[in-house]
Scaffold this motif. Structure first.
Motif, PDB file in Angstrom:
ATOM      1  N   ALA A  56      69.210  83.880 -36.673  1.00 52.74           N
ATOM      2  CA  ALA A  56      69.201  85.008 -37.604  1.00 52.74           C
ATOM      3  C   ALA A  56      68.799  84.545 -38.998  1.00 52.74           C
ATOM      4  O   ALA A  56      68.156  85.272 -39.746  1.00 52.74           O
ATOM      5  N   LYS A  57      69.146  83.301 -39.356  1.00 56.54           N
ATOM      6  CA  LYS A  57      68.845  82.826 -40.713  1.00 56.54           C
ATOM      7  C   LYS A  57      67.435  82.257 -40.835  1.00 56.54           C
ATOM      8  O   LYS A  57      66.804  82.375 -41.882  1.00 56.54           O
ATOM      9  N   ALA A  58      66.971  81.594 -39.779  1.00 61.82           N
ATOM     10  CA  ALA A  58      65.659  80.950 -39.888  1.00 61.82           C
ATOM     11  C   ALA A  58      64.929  80.929 -38.558  1.00 61.82           C
ATOM     12  O   ALA A  58      65.468  80.446 -37.558  1.00 61.82           O
ATOM     13  N   GLY A  62      60.186  75.252 -41.854  1.00 66.90           N
ATOM     14  CA  GLY A  62      59.061  74.366 -42.122  1.00 66.90           C
ATOM     15  C   GLY A  62      59.116  73.086 -41.326  1.00 66.90           C
ATOM     16  O   GLY A  62      60.036  72.852 -40.544  1.00 66.90           O
ATOM     17  N   ALA A  63      58.108  72.255 -41.553  1.00 64.10           N
ATOM     18  CA  ALA A  63      58.119  70.915 -40.981  1.00 64.10           C
ATOM     19  C   ALA A  63      59.320  70.177 -41.551  1.00 64.10           C
ATOM     20  O   ALA A  63      59.783  70.480 -42.655  1.00 64.10           O
ATOM     21  N   ASP A  64      59.835  69.195 -40.787  1.00 61.79           N
ATOM     22  CA  ASP A  64      61.033  68.470 -41.219  1.00 61.79           C
ATOM     23  C   ASP A  64      60.667  67.534 -42.382  1.00 61.79           C
ATOM     24  O   ASP A  64      60.023  66.502 -42.194  1.00 61.79           O
ATOM     25  N   GLY A  96      56.231  77.420 -44.433  1.00 58.15           N
ATOM     26  CA  GLY A  96      55.424  76.243 -44.130  1.00 58.15           C
ATOM     27  C   GLY A  96      55.052  76.212 -42.659  1.00 58.15           C
ATOM     28  O   GLY A  96      54.479  77.172 -42.119  1.00 58.15           O
ATOM     29  N   GLY A  97      55.421  75.111 -41.995  1.00 62.48           N
ATOM     30  CA  GLY A  97      55.144  74.987 -40.568  1.00 62.48           C
ATOM     31  C   GLY A  97      55.767  76.104 -39.741  1.00 62.48           C
ATOM     32  O   GLY A  97      55.264  76.438 -38.669  1.00 62.48           O
ATOM     33  N   GLY A  98      56.845  76.714 -40.236  1.00 60.65           N
ATOM     34  CA  GLY A  98      57.473  77.833 -39.521  1.00 60.65           C
ATOM     35  C   GLY A  98      56.572  79.057 -39.527  1.00 60.65           C
ATOM     36  O   GLY A  98      56.428  79.753 -38.508  1.00 60.65           O
TER      37      GLY A  98
HETATM   38  N1  CO8 Z   1      63.033  70.045 -43.492  1.00 67.50           N
HETATM   39  C1  CO8 Z   1      64.174  69.381 -43.336  1.00 67.50           C
HETATM   40  N2  CO8 Z   1      65.387  69.914 -43.581  1.00 67.50           N
HETATM   41  C2  CO8 Z   1      65.426  71.188 -44.003  1.00 67.50           C
HETATM   42  C3  CO8 Z   1      64.268  71.951 -44.174  1.00 67.50           C
HETATM   43  C4  CO8 Z   1      63.017  71.322 -43.895  1.00 67.50           C
HETATM   44  N3  CO8 Z   1      61.856  71.983 -44.008  1.00 67.50           N
HETATM   45  N4  CO8 Z   1      64.629  73.175 -44.606  1.00 67.50           N
HETATM   46  C5  CO8 Z   1      65.960  73.180 -44.694  1.00 67.50           C
HETATM   47  N5  CO8 Z   1      66.444  71.982 -44.299  1.00 67.50           N
HETATM   48  C6  CO8 Z   1      67.849  71.563 -44.260  1.00 67.50           C
HETATM   49  C7  CO8 Z   1      68.404  71.338 -45.646  1.00 67.50           C
HETATM   50  O1  CO8 Z   1      68.039  70.066 -46.128  1.00 67.50           O
HETATM   51  C8  CO8 Z   1      69.883  71.484 -45.417  1.00 67.50           C
HETATM   52  O2  CO8 Z   1      70.353  70.288 -44.842  1.00 67.50           O
HETATM   53  P1  CO8 Z   1      71.719  69.587 -45.427  1.00 67.50           P
HETATM   54  O3  CO8 Z   1      72.790  70.580 -45.072  1.00 67.50           O
HETATM   55  O4  CO8 Z   1      71.787  68.329 -44.656  1.00 67.50           O
HETATM   56  O5  CO8 Z   1      71.521  69.439 -46.883  1.00 67.50           O
HETATM   57  C9  CO8 Z   1      69.950  72.561 -44.335  1.00 67.50           C
HETATM   58  O6  CO8 Z   1      68.661  72.593 -43.732  1.00 67.50           O
HETATM   59  C10 CO8 Z   1      70.222  73.948 -44.893  1.00 67.50           C
HETATM   60  O7  CO8 Z   1      69.252  74.212 -45.911  1.00 67.50           O
HETATM   61  P2  CO8 Z   1      69.636  74.682 -47.389  1.00 67.50           P
HETATM   62  O8  CO8 Z   1      70.984  74.154 -47.750  1.00 67.50           O
HETATM   63  O9  CO8 Z   1      68.514  74.340 -48.286  1.00 67.50           O
HETATM   64  O10 CO8 Z   1      69.729  76.262 -47.158  1.00 67.50           O
HETATM   65  P3  CO8 Z   1      69.504  77.401 -48.247  1.00 67.50           P
HETATM   66  O11 CO8 Z   1      69.938  78.653 -47.596  1.00 67.50           O
HETATM   67  O12 CO8 Z   1      70.129  76.994 -49.549  1.00 67.50           O
HETATM   68  O13 CO8 Z   1      67.908  77.426 -48.486  1.00 67.50           O
HETATM   69  C11 CO8 Z   1      65.581  77.436 -47.829  1.00 67.50           C
HETATM   70  C12 CO8 Z   1      67.034  77.816 -47.450  1.00 67.50           C
HETATM   71  C13 CO8 Z   1      65.109  78.247 -49.032  1.00 67.50           C
HETATM   72  C14 CO8 Z   1      64.699  77.740 -46.615  1.00 67.50           C
HETATM   73  C15 CO8 Z   1      65.508  75.935 -48.176  1.00 67.50           C
HETATM   74  O14 CO8 Z   1      66.142  75.204 -47.135  1.00 67.50           O
HETATM   75  C16 CO8 Z   1      64.115  75.398 -48.311  1.00 67.50           C
HETATM   76  O15 CO8 Z   1      63.455  75.622 -49.312  1.00 67.50           O
HETATM   77  N6  CO8 Z   1      63.605  74.626 -47.295  1.00 67.50           N
HETATM   78  C17 CO8 Z   1      62.326  74.001 -47.334  1.00 67.50           C
HETATM   79  C18 CO8 Z   1      61.211  75.022 -47.131  1.00 67.50           C
HETATM   80  C19 CO8 Z   1      59.858  74.320 -47.199  1.00 67.50           C
HETATM   81  O16 CO8 Z   1      59.456  73.752 -48.183  1.00 67.50           O
HETATM   82  N7  CO8 Z   1      59.113  74.349 -46.064  1.00 67.50           N
HETATM   83  C20 CO8 Z   1      57.828  73.734 -45.988  1.00 67.50           C
HETATM   84  C21 CO8 Z   1      57.993  72.350 -45.454  1.00 67.50           C
HETATM   85  S1  CO8 Z   1      56.441  71.448 -45.464  1.00 67.50           S
HETATM   86  C22 CO8 Z   1      55.611  71.995 -44.133  1.00 67.50           C
HETATM   87  O17 CO8 Z   1      56.071  72.838 -43.394  1.00 67.50           O
HETATM   88  C23 CO8 Z   1      54.303  71.379 -43.900  1.00 67.50           C
HETATM   89  C24 CO8 Z   1      53.722  71.832 -42.547  1.00 67.50           C
HETATM   90  C25 CO8 Z   1      52.472  71.109 -42.245  1.00 67.50           C
HETATM   91  C26 CO8 Z   1      52.678  69.668 -41.949  1.00 67.50           C
HETATM   92  C27 CO8 Z   1      51.430  69.143 -41.320  1.00 67.50           C
HETATM   93  C28 CO8 Z   1      51.436  67.621 -41.186  1.00 67.50           C
HETATM   94  C29 CO8 Z   1      50.090  67.150 -40.576  1.00 67.50           C
END
Ligand code: CO8
Length: 258
Positions: free
Chosen positions: A59-61, A65-67, A108-110
């Protein structure tokens, strides 16, 4: 089942539901998850009893995105030599129709994973975006290409250059998603659409998918020609005989997927 750690796969009749299951990381796409999604969907693609695959998250996500934690220490030789994330392309080459059922974050990747699917259904909670630029990178699983084809240059440029997100209403208006449904109805609605597709002739559904996808790869004249050849070919199927005979006889068709 099948020793998967990051996904759940359930079968109901001729449909399959694949749920991304890394809740603590908001379904961030790591290499393990990619390999499991690709292996599971390719296995379903080979199964003649599977007529449609639904991909969903929580429900939340759908997937945030990519890790980022997995990518953070990588260097160029590692990314290039391993061809990081190239296996995602295989999802786009499945012949079975796929549905992305997106609630919450598809970033992002999502967002790219959702766009790799054939039908994109959104919950009213869905949030789409390509925020990679904020991390000093750019989309890498087709986002700059598929988002542009889906919503046009102006929105795609703005989203990829600023990282701003789009809610479900804007996503539907822009043509990124086919429909928006209340969040608590998303799963049932996606499974209903999947059931409808899976009830059609499997070879014809594959032909439809091939024909629509061809429109992204070729000129209009070539695409229409390709469609016409497939249309003629459909008359070699028992399911064409059955579908048209059932209409004439005023009864529901019983497709045999041959
Ligand atoms: N990767 C790894 N961990 C993540 C990611 C991610 N993309 N997104 C969230 N998490 C983790 C957080 O680090 C957190 O972990 P922890 O509890 O250990 O700190 C946990 O998930 C929960 O996340 P939040 O506490 O941040 O939750 P919020 O509700 O505060 O925020 C958001 C939600 C806004 C979605 C926030 O988590 C966020 O901004 N995430 C990153 C979004 C992002 O930048 N995505 C793009 C990533 S890059 C990408 O996808 C590139 C794709 C192409 C690659 C191609 C290579 C060839």
């Amino acid at each position: 089942t099948d020793g998967y750690e990051t996904i759940l796969v359930e079968r109901t009749g001729r449909t399959a539901l694949l749920t991304l299951n890394r809740p603590k990381a908001l379904n961030a796409l790591n290499l393990r998850l990619m390999n499991e999604v690709v292996a599971a969907t390719e296995a379903l693609d080979r199964d003649p009893e599977c007529g449609c695959i639904v991909l969903t998250g929580s429900a939340k996500a759908f997937a945030a995105g990519a890790d980022i934690k997995e990518m953070q220490p990588q260097d160029y030789p590692e990314m290039y030599l391993s061809d990081w994330f190239a296996a995602w392309d295989r999802l786009g080459r499945l012949r079975t129709p796929t549905i992305a059922a997106v609630a919450g974050y598809a970033l992002g990747g999502g967002c790219e994973l959702a766009m790799l699917c054939d039908v994109l259904l959104a919950a009213d909670t869905a949030v789409f975006g390509q925020p990679e630029i904020k991390l000093g990178v750019l989309p890498g699983i087709g986002g700059s290409q598929r988002l542009t084809r889906a919503v046009g240059k102006a929105k795609a440029m703005e989203m990829c250059l600023t990282g701003r997100t789009m809610d479900a209403v804007e996503a539907e208006r822009a043509g990124l998603v086919s429909r928006v449904v209340p969040a608590d109805e998303l799963r049932a609605e996606a499974l209903a659409v999947a059931g409808t597709i899976a009830g059609m002739s499997r070879p014809v559904a594959m032909m439809v998918k091939e024909a629509v996808n061809r429109s992204f790869e070729t000129t209009l004249a070539e695409g229409v020609h390709f469609e016409r050849r497939l249309f003629h070919a459909a008359f070699a199927l028992a399911d064409q005989k059955e579908g048209m005979t059932a209409f004439v006889d005023k009864r529901p068709p019983r497709f045999t997927h041959r």
